[in-house]
Design an enzyme around this catalytic site. Structure first.
Site, PDB file in Angstrom:
ATOM      1  CB  SER A  75      -0.863  -0.002   1.271  1.00 36.21           C
ATOM      2  OG  SER A  75      -1.499   1.253   1.441  1.00 36.21           O
ATOM      3  CE1 TYR A 113      -3.557  -2.238   5.547  1.00 38.38           C
ATOM      4  CE2 TYR A 113      -3.298   0.134   5.295  1.00 38.38           C
ATOM      5  CZ  TYR A 113      -3.520  -1.115   4.739  1.00 38.38           C
ATOM      6  OH  TYR A 113      -3.678  -1.254   3.372  1.00 38.38           O
TER       7      TYR A 113
HETATM    8  N1  LIG Z   1      -8.878  -0.289  -0.285  1.00 40.82           N
HETATM    9  C1  LIG Z   1      -7.806   0.479  -0.149  1.00 40.82           C
HETATM   10  O1  LIG Z   1      -7.896   1.722  -0.055  1.00 40.82           O
HETATM   11  C2  LIG Z   1      -6.420  -0.132  -0.173  1.00 40.82           C
HETATM   12  C3  LIG Z   1      -5.326   0.712  -0.392  1.00 40.82           C
HETATM   13  C4  LIG Z   1      -4.045   0.170  -0.418  1.00 40.82           C
HETATM   14  C5  LIG Z   1      -3.856  -1.179  -0.254  1.00 40.82           C
HETATM   15  N2  LIG Z   1      -4.928  -1.976  -0.045  1.00 40.82           N
HETATM   16  C6  LIG Z   1      -4.661  -3.416   0.156  1.00 40.82           C
HETATM   17  O2  LIG Z   1      -5.326  -4.143  -0.858  1.00 40.82           O
HETATM   18  C7  LIG Z   1      -5.699  -5.420  -0.350  1.00 40.82           C
HETATM   19  C8  LIG Z   1      -7.182  -5.634  -0.590  1.00 40.82           C
HETATM   20  O3  LIG Z   1      -7.891  -4.599   0.071  1.00 40.82           O
HETATM   21  P1  LIG Z   1      -9.452  -4.341  -0.217  1.00 40.82           P
HETATM   22  O4  LIG Z   1      -9.673  -2.892  -0.053  1.00 40.82           O
HETATM   23  O5  LIG Z   1      -9.864  -5.010  -1.471  1.00 40.82           O
HETATM   24  O6  LIG Z   1     -10.085  -5.073   1.054  1.00 40.82           O
HETATM   25  P2  LIG Z   1     -11.565  -5.667   1.285  1.00 40.82           P
HETATM   26  O7  LIG Z   1     -12.527  -5.126   0.275  1.00 40.82           O
HETATM   27  O8  LIG Z   1     -11.856  -5.494   2.729  1.00 40.82           O
HETATM   28  O9  LIG Z   1     -11.352  -7.229   0.956  1.00 40.82           O
HETATM   29  C9  LIG Z   1     -10.483  -7.982   1.746  1.00 40.82           C
HETATM   30  C10 LIG Z   1     -10.426  -9.395   1.199  1.00 40.82           C
HETATM   31  O10 LIG Z   1      -9.565 -10.165   2.067  1.00 40.82           O
HETATM   32  C11 LIG Z   1     -10.276 -11.327   2.510  1.00 40.82           C
HETATM   33  N3  LIG Z   1      -9.860 -11.662   3.868  1.00 40.82           N
HETATM   34  C12 LIG Z   1      -9.991 -10.906   4.996  1.00 40.82           C
HETATM   35  N4  LIG Z   1      -9.528 -11.564   6.055  1.00 40.82           N
HETATM   36  C13 LIG Z   1      -9.083 -12.770   5.606  1.00 40.82           C
HETATM   37  C14 LIG Z   1      -8.511 -13.883   6.217  1.00 40.82           C
HETATM   38  N5  LIG Z   1      -8.307 -13.917   7.558  1.00 40.82           N
HETATM   39  N6  LIG Z   1      -8.160 -14.957   5.461  1.00 40.82           N
HETATM   40  C15 LIG Z   1      -8.374 -14.941   4.130  1.00 40.82           C
HETATM   41  N7  LIG Z   1      -8.922 -13.908   3.470  1.00 40.82           N
HETATM   42  C16 LIG Z   1      -9.278 -12.831   4.214  1.00 40.82           C
HETATM   43  C17 LIG Z   1     -11.757 -10.927   2.460  1.00 40.82           C
HETATM   44  O11 LIG Z   1     -12.591 -12.064   2.260  1.00 40.82           O
HETATM   45  P3  LIG Z   1     -13.352 -12.855   3.415  1.00 40.82           P
HETATM   46  O12 LIG Z   1     -13.903 -11.833   4.377  1.00 40.82           O
HETATM   47  O13 LIG Z   1     -14.379 -13.604   2.661  1.00 40.82           O
HETATM   48  O14 LIG Z   1     -12.327 -13.746   4.021  1.00 40.82           O
HETATM   49  C18 LIG Z   1     -11.775 -10.077   1.195  1.00 40.82           C
HETATM   50  O15 LIG Z   1     -11.883 -10.898   0.049  1.00 40.82           O
HETATM   51  C19 LIG Z   1      -5.306  -5.429   1.126  1.00 40.82           C
HETATM   52  O16 LIG Z   1      -4.061  -6.059   1.290  1.00 40.82           O
HETATM   53  C20 LIG Z   1      -5.195  -3.954   1.460  1.00 40.82           C
HETATM   54  O17 LIG Z   1      -4.308  -3.699   2.528  1.00 40.82           O
HETATM   55  C21 LIG Z   1      -6.198  -1.503  -0.012  1.00 40.82           C
END
Ligand SMILES: NC(=O)c1ccc[n+]([C@@H]2O[C@H](COP(=O)([O-])OP(=O)(O)OC[C@H]3O[C@@H](n4cnc5c(N)ncnc54)[C@H](OP(=O)(O)O)[C@@H]3O)[C@@H](O)[C@H]2O)c1
Length: 267
Positions: free
Chosen positions: A142, A155
């Protein structure tokens, strides 16, 4: 990398950016293996991917934050004879709020998932890939990984780990035929803050589909780091590297206070 015909494991595929990675990989002809905890959602996603694209889709239900979660997922891949060509370590959670005011378990779980889950899969599947002399790993970090962030202290630290680990690991295996890249999205319009009062400013968020496509383009180009968000997000990571750290932490603390992260509550 040509994505056609490869088998790609996407962790956190049920929602958000991971779901977009799954669609984008299938669109490019890869066979996705969808991993998350939500079995029903993964099944529906798999059905939709199969209906839209001529690809094989597997689902793998696993909790990567538990001590045996990653090893259990690896055992299941072996049991089903699924050889992974591309590992997309995307699953991650991001607790928000003052460290001492928020419950400890989710903060610990972020370390378990964002660090241990990612590292354990990189270790097991990376070894297989190096033995075969081909493959790739994309670790989703990130822009938060480039500086300390008050009110997202744990985080941001997990993402700093992902950045450092990925660059070093990529160097170690640079002559193996296996490539490793870190991806650094900025704020992306997903349900990342769901369940809390924290929000993202829609004026500066990117779409998960665009982030997914740009990440895969950058990996195909052989990049070590991908900045798949808007240029402003990348510029912020440069500022964090050029300015004194005391100034940077004060600035990120001020920004996070302005958006209310210092008084986040669960809803
Ligand atoms: N959104 C942002 O602004 C942003 C910015 C920079 C980086 N990121 C990074 O991008 C990645 C995805 O973020 P996102 O925004 O798409 O998040 P999200 O919409 O909250 O989705 C998170 C995903 O991770 C899965 N997950 C959560 N806990 C888990 C566990 N214990 N075991 C296996 N799977 C798990 C969830 O599925 P289940 O609940 O079904 O397990 C879901 O599919 C993350 O690494 C995040 O740090 C996000």
């Amino acid at each position: 990398m040509d994505y056609r015909g490869i088998t790609a494991l996407v962790t956190g595929a049920s929602r958000g950016i991971g779901r977009s990675y799954a669609y984008e990989l299938a669109r490019r002809g890869a066979h996705p293996v969808l991993l998350a905890r939500s079995a029903q959602t993964l099944q529906e996603l798999a059905d939709d991917l199969r209906a839209r694209h001529d690809v094989q889709v597997h689902t793998l239900v696993a909790d990567l934050s538990t001590p045996d979660g990653p090893a259990g997922a690896i055992r299941e891949l072996q049991r089903r004879h699924i050889a992974v060509d591309l590992l997309l370590n995307n699953a991650g959670i991001g607790p928000v709020g003052p460290f001492l005011d928020r419950p400890y378990p989710p903060q610990r779980q972020a370390v378990d998932l964002n660090i241990h889950g990612l590292m354990a899969l990189s270790y097991a599947l990376g070894a297989d890939m190096v033995a075969r002399g081909s493959g790739g790993i994309i670790n989703v970090s990130s822009t938060a990984g480039f500086q300390p962030m008050p009110y997202q202290a744990g985080y941001a630290a997990t993402k700093a780990f992902v950045l450092s680990f990925t660059e070093a690991f990529a160097h170690e295996i640079r002559d193996s035929g296996v490539r490793v890249m870190a991806a650094h999205p900025g704020a992306t319009a997903t349900g990342f803050f769901d369940g809390t009062t924290a929000t993202m400013d829609p004026r500066v968020t990117d779409s998960p589909d665009r982030v997914a496509a740009k990440t895969l383009d950058d990996f195909a180009r052989g990049r070590l780091n991908s900045y798949p968000g808007r240029p402003l997000h990348r510029a912020q990571t440069l500022a964090a590297r050029l300015l004194p750290r005391t100034l940077v932490v004060r600035a990120t603390g001020a920004v996070n206070r302005r958006v209310g992260h210092h008084k986040v509550k669960d809803i």
